[in-house]
Design an enzyme around this catalytic site. Structure first.
Site, PDB file in Angstrom:
ATOM      1  N   LYS A 248     -68.304 -46.181 -23.442  1.00  0.00           N
ATOM      2  CA  LYS A 248     -66.921 -46.580 -23.730  1.00  0.00           C
ATOM      3  C   LYS A 248     -66.735 -48.086 -23.557  1.00  0.00           C
ATOM      4  O   LYS A 248     -65.885 -48.690 -24.220  1.00  0.00           O
ATOM      5  CB  LYS A 248     -65.941 -45.802 -22.857  1.00  0.00           C
ATOM      6  CG  LYS A 248     -66.087 -46.026 -21.353  1.00  0.00           C
ATOM      7  CD  LYS A 248     -65.160 -47.098 -20.829  1.00  0.00           C
ATOM      8  CE  LYS A 248     -65.422 -47.370 -19.356  1.00  0.00           C
ATOM      9  NZ  LYS A 248     -64.498 -48.356 -18.777  1.00  0.00           N
TER      10      LYS A 248
ATOM     11  N   THR B 247     -59.826 -47.830 -21.983  1.00  0.00           N
ATOM     12  CA  THR B 247     -60.601 -49.057 -22.183  1.00  0.00           C
ATOM     13  C   THR B 247     -60.284 -49.720 -23.523  1.00  0.00           C
ATOM     14  O   THR B 247     -60.250 -50.947 -23.625  1.00  0.00           O
ATOM     15  CB  THR B 247     -62.107 -48.742 -22.098  1.00  0.00           C
ATOM     16  OG1 THR B 247     -62.406 -48.289 -20.773  1.00  0.00           O
ATOM     17  CG2 THR B 247     -62.958 -49.975 -22.390  1.00  0.00           C
TER      18      THR B 247
END
Length: 316
Positions: free
Chosen positions: A174, A231
């Site tokens: 991620k 994120t």
């Protein structure tokens, strides 16, 4: 802070004595969280032996690429009953090993003594005690439940999982997708582009996870989609901010200079791609990020290459 709020006795180790002294005396981390008063019960030291003495859990929170060197120094000080908990989200350069694998190798412990915590963990929000949830993963479910109890507070809700591989891959990849979405933001692209990168980034992560034996359900949860969304969408994300600066035309050197904290995806993108290639998994978004970050390829050119890829029949 979370562990202390949950009722644990906490001793924090730090490498810089002046920062450690500030935390120990004033209960403030002046460099990173100057507006937060830490619980008075937290102790801080620059001596790893003091921090590790009699610990039920040793929570490892160093940059992923320095783990091996640091842990080699600490390993002789670790009690045989201490569980090692990784909060690191990266893949080691050169070996393409996950952090739990590095911990087992360097500390000489079995998987039942290693737990990982992953999920949407943007530190400034947690520091403000805003509600958040994460996953505690260990191959031994009882160990995961023990640490779950140690870090459960009214604002922090940990879940448990035995899929260490899936949780670690979700956390590591991620960061790389966050860089890609940040680049798209910096280039002024819209939500369609970003949604495409997030969704296809999750598909790449799942492909790699399946090749390594992860449970695909993990990637639909907090350690997968949850962490990815945080994120890729938050200005608090270091990887997203780093990618945004690259997308705006800043050089790698300029972007590094403007970033005060570690953006794990910058170094780990190459090792994630290495891991994928070792397992015969295609990860075109990760490859594009590596080209931009490490080979100086312009972001517009990398995007054009992604869009020109031959379409393959698939459902997602």
């Amino acid at each position: 802070m979370i562990l202390a709020d949950a009722g644990c006795e906490v001793t924090l180790w730090g490498r810089r004595k002046e920062l450690v002294d500030a935390i120990d005396v004033s209960h403030v981390n002046p460099d990173y969280l100057p507006h937060l008063t830490l619980p008075a019960s937290i102790r801080a030291t620059s001596d790893p032996a003091t921090a590790l003495a009699g610990a039920d859990f040793a929570v490892l929170v160093v940059p992923s690429q320095t783990l091996r060197e640091n842990l080699a120094e600490w390993a002789p000080l670790i009690d045989p009953k201490t569980v090692l908990v990784s909060l690191m989200k990266g893949i080691e350069i050169g070996t393409a090993k996950r952090m739990s694998e590095v911990i087992q190798e360097v500390a000489g412990v079995g998987p039942e003594r290693v737990a990982v915590v992953s999920g949407p963990n943007l530190a400034p929000e947690i520091a403000n005690r805003q509600p958040a949830a994460s996953v505690v993963a260990c191959t031994d479910e009882q160990v995961a439940k023990r640490f779950q109890a140690a870090c459960h507070t009214p604002y922090f809700r940990p879940y448990t999982n035995t899929d260490v591989v899936g949780c670690e891959l979700g956390g590591a990849v991620k960061n790389v997708i966050g860089l890609a979405v940040g680049m798209a933001d910096g280039m002024g692209l819209g939500d369609n582009t970003k949604a495409t990168l997030i969704t296809r980034g999750l598909a790449e992560t799942m492909r790699l996870g399946l090749a390594l034996g992860a449970d695909p359900v993990t990637f639909a949860g907090l350690a997968g989609m949850g962490d990815l969304v945080a994120t890729c969408s938050s200005p608090l994300s270091r990887n997203h901010t780093f990618g945004t600066n690259l997308g705006r035309g800043m050089s790698l050197e300029e972007t590094i200079a403007a970033t005060k904290q570690t953006a794990e995806g910058v170094k780990s993108c190459a090792s994630v791609l290495d891991l994928a290639r070792r397992n015969g998994v295609e990860m075109p978004i990760v490859e594009a990020v590596v080209d931009v970050v490490h080979h100086g390829r312009p972001t517009q050119e990398a995007l054009a290459t992604l869009m020109a890829r031959s379409a393959k029949p698939e459902r997602r």
